[in-house]
Design a protein around this motif. Sequence first.
Motif, mmCIF file in Angstrom:
data_model
loop_
_atom_site.group_PDB
_atom_site.id
_atom_site.type_symbol
_atom_site.label_atom_id
_atom_site.label_comp_id
_atom_site.label_asym_id
_atom_site.label_seq_id
_atom_site.Cartn_x
_atom_site.Cartn_y
_atom_site.Cartn_z
ATOM 1 N N LYS A 1 0.863 -1.197 0.000
ATOM 2 C CA LYS A 1 0.000 0.000 0.000
ATOM 3 C C LYS A 1 0.898 1.245 0.000
ATOM 4 C CE LYS A 1 -3.825 -1.960 2.661
ATOM 5 N NZ LYS A 1 -4.684 -1.853 3.835
ATOM 6 N N GLY A 2 0.314 2.388 -0.313
ATOM 7 C CA GLY A 2 1.067 3.645 -0.285
ATOM 8 C C GLY A 2 1.600 3.945 1.112
ATOM 9 N N ARG A 3 0.807 3.709 2.138
ATOM 10 C CA ARG A 3 1.221 3.996 3.517
ATOM 11 C C ARG A 3 2.458 3.188 3.896
ATOM 12 N NH1 ARG A 3 -4.531 1.860 5.426
ATOM 13 N NH2 ARG A 3 -4.868 2.626 3.322
ATOM 14 N N THR B 1 -5.249 15.476 5.829
ATOM 15 C CA THR B 1 -4.629 14.305 5.230
ATOM 16 C C THR B 1 -5.397 13.055 5.647
ATOM 17 O OG1 THR B 1 -2.500 13.210 4.852
ATOM 18 C CG2 THR B 1 -2.914 13.942 7.102
ATOM 19 N N VAL C 1 -1.271 8.477 7.312
ATOM 20 C CA VAL C 1 -0.002 9.218 7.227
ATOM 21 C C VAL C 1 0.569 9.451 8.644
ATOM 22 C CG1 VAL C 1 1.104 11.337 6.408
ATOM 23 C CG2 VAL C 1 -0.599 10.194 4.987
ATOM 24 N N ASP D 1 3.944 13.466 -0.619
ATOM 25 C CA ASP D 1 2.834 12.513 -0.612
ATOM 26 C C ASP D 1 2.098 12.698 -1.930
ATOM 27 O OD1 ASP D 1 0.376 11.275 -0.414
ATOM 28 O OD2 ASP D 1 0.095 11.745 1.704
ATOM 29 N N THR E 1 0.062 10.541 -3.319
ATOM 30 C CA THR E 1 -0.970 9.513 -3.441
ATOM 31 C C THR E 1 -2.122 9.968 -4.332
ATOM 32 O OG1 THR E 1 -1.820 10.272 -1.320
ATOM 33 C CG2 THR E 1 -0.501 8.269 -1.294
ATOM 34 N N HIS E 2 -2.310 11.299 -4.453
ATOM 35 C CA HIS E 2 -3.380 11.794 -5.333
ATOM 36 C C HIS E 2 -2.803 12.295 -6.657
ATOM 37 C CE1 HIS E 2 -6.054 13.014 -1.623
ATOM 38 N NE2 HIS E 2 -5.550 11.811 -1.515
ATOM 39 N N PHE F 1 6.070 9.161 -2.317
ATOM 40 C CA PHE F 1 5.330 7.891 -2.341
ATOM 41 C C PHE F 1 3.990 8.101 -3.027
ATOM 42 C CE2 PHE F 1 2.145 8.252 1.110
ATOM 43 C CZ PHE F 1 2.590 9.410 1.742
ATOM 44 N N SER G 1 0.073 6.083 -4.320
ATOM 45 C CA SER G 1 -0.900 5.041 -3.997
ATOM 46 C C SER G 1 -1.569 4.555 -5.277
ATOM 47 C CB SER G 1 -1.963 5.602 -3.052
ATOM 48 O OG SER G 1 -3.003 4.663 -2.882
ATOM 49 N N GLN H 1 -4.391 2.544 -4.820
ATOM 50 C CA GLN H 1 -5.630 2.031 -4.219
ATOM 51 C C GLN H 1 -6.805 2.385 -5.154
ATOM 52 O OE1 GLN H 1 -7.754 4.400 -2.337
ATOM 53 N NE2 GLN H 1 -9.093 2.906 -1.392
ATOM 54 N N LYS I 1 -7.496 5.903 -6.770
ATOM 55 C CA LYS I 1 -6.306 6.704 -7.032
ATOM 56 C C LYS I 1 -6.073 6.842 -8.557
ATOM 57 C CE LYS I 1 -5.512 7.589 -2.734
ATOM 58 N NZ LYS I 1 -6.489 6.786 -2.024
ATOM 59 N N GLY J 1 -2.391 -0.778 -3.149
ATOM 60 C CA GLY J 1 -1.021 -0.810 -3.656
ATOM 61 C C GLY J 1 -0.346 0.533 -3.536
ATOM 62 N N SER K 1 -9.525 -0.288 2.257
ATOM 63 C CA SER K 1 -8.321 0.533 2.242
ATOM 64 C C SER K 1 -7.657 0.548 3.611
ATOM 65 C CB SER K 1 -8.699 1.923 1.782
ATOM 66 O OG SER K 1 -7.634 2.783 1.972
ATOM 67 N N PHE L 1 -11.573 15.453 2.485
ATOM 68 C CA PHE L 1 -11.204 14.982 3.789
ATOM 69 C C PHE L 1 -12.187 15.594 4.778
ATOM 70 C CE2 PHE L 1 -7.105 14.815 1.520
ATOM 71 C CZ PHE L 1 -6.795 13.488 1.749
HETATM 72 C C1 PLP Z 1 -3.260 11.937 1.336
HETATM 73 C C2 PLP Z 1 -3.099 10.452 1.462
HETATM 74 N N1 PLP Z 1 -1.911 9.962 1.839
HETATM 75 C C3 PLP Z 1 -1.700 8.627 1.947
HETATM 76 C C4 PLP Z 1 -2.699 7.710 1.665
HETATM 77 C C5 PLP Z 1 -2.431 6.241 1.783
HETATM 78 O O1 PLP Z 1 -2.458 5.535 0.591
HETATM 79 P P1 PLP Z 1 -2.767 3.946 0.630
HETATM 80 O O2 PLP Z 1 -4.240 3.792 0.819
HETATM 81 O O3 PLP Z 1 -2.275 3.423 -0.679
HETATM 82 O O4 PLP Z 1 -1.984 3.401 1.776
HETATM 83 C C6 PLP Z 1 -3.941 8.200 1.283
HETATM 84 C C7 PLP Z 1 -5.019 7.224 1.043
HETATM 85 O O5 PLP Z 1 -5.870 6.985 0.608
HETATM 86 C C8 PLP Z 1 -4.160 9.596 1.163
HETATM 87 O O6 PLP Z 1 -5.357 10.084 0.799
#
Ligand code: PLP
Length: 384
Positions: free
Chosen positions: A29-31, A55, A59, A127, A129-130, A149, A151, A153, A156, A163, A230, A328
């Motif tokens: 996963k991204g995290r 966020t 994170v 970050d 991820t977006h 990093f 994401s 998911q 995304k 992932g 997720s 968010f």
């Molecule tokens: C801003 C932000 N950072 C990190 C993540 C984590 O990504 P992942 O769900 O792939 O772990 C997300 C998740 O959705 C996110 O919105």
Amino acid sequence: MNKSLEYQYKQQLASYLDTTADHIYLYYKGRVALYAILQAMQVGKGDEVILPAFTCVVVPNAIKYLGATPVYVDIDPHTYNADIAGIEKAISPRTKVIICQNTFGLSSNVDAIHRLARQHHIYTIEDCTHGFGGTYKGKPNGTYCDAAFYSTQWNKPFSTGVGGFAFIQDKTLEQNLALVNSNLEQPAIKDTMSLRMLYFVREKILSDKCYWHMISLYRWLSRHQLVQGSSSGMEICSVAQPNHYFKAMSDAQIKKGLQNLQTLPHLMQLRKHNARLYNDYLLKHNKTFVNPQLFPDHAFLKFPVLVKQRERVLALAEKQHIPLGEWFCSPIHPVRENWETWNLHAKDFPVAMEKSRQILNLPTDEKNIEKILQFLDNINEFLV
Ligand SMILES: Cc1ncc(COP(=O)(O)O)c(C=O)c1O
């Protein structure tokens, strides 16, 4: 692990980042990618990590799992990213890392934040991820900072179910990361089976007709940990690290990634096109819009709108089958209470608090958004 597929996937990701496959690292996963980078930067007890107060809770979780302290910064109301003056104020002798974020696909001040960090001998992580596929001042998102990093998911830029991956070019960090990665677990058979089931359901069963029923079912199954959601319940209500958290990416995800990455160029165009139509509507009706000057770099993973009486708007959307998002709805989404557990004190972040009470996101990857534009008209009185 199929090495040839892995290399092919990394190479294709690298081509979007103007780099080579050896600088790309795949994770479950991204995290998990973030957690690996933080370890490569030797973040630990007593260290502080600066991040936006807008966020996803995973994170600050990655920071807390290493015994470090998340230090939040209020956001700029126009970009939804951390305000740079706030970042400067938050720097202390304990600051080890600054995380900047491409919220909804928009980067801002990444170069200036990186310069500021350099002056203080602090690392930067983007970050993205977006924001995979998007740019900042013409360079790919993620290429300004010491590490980034991403994401993959479901919601995304392109998806592998769940992932993520990291991008690092610094030699020392890469050496550290190699050591960190030697502790990665391979996903269990049950993980890949449940992912495959999800791919099947999404692609073969989820037709427009049953979408809303299936979404409710999926949410219920994922809440009860019966399919790959997720975030697990534990990640939302505590800062204890789940078992088997530090996992590599499976072959099933890599295959899905190679397949879905092909759709990205088209999706990026569609997202921008739809974003323009939403923005035109908001501009015409004197509502909060995205500054058109930001469009060339904005990846528009989602389109932010601000509303009064959000619950009412959400109920109307569900009735009319409009797929609205709530990223968010909290400064550490989706946690709605006990923010102190994550070292967040709401009164210190008035802008993030106000935006998280008002925000909704419109989908940008729908082929036909007439229905959504019509919905905007129906809720015009609620738009801010
Ligand atoms: C801003 C932000 N950072 C990190 C993540 C984590 O990504 P992942 O769900 O792939 O772990 C997300 C998740 O959705 C996110 O919105």
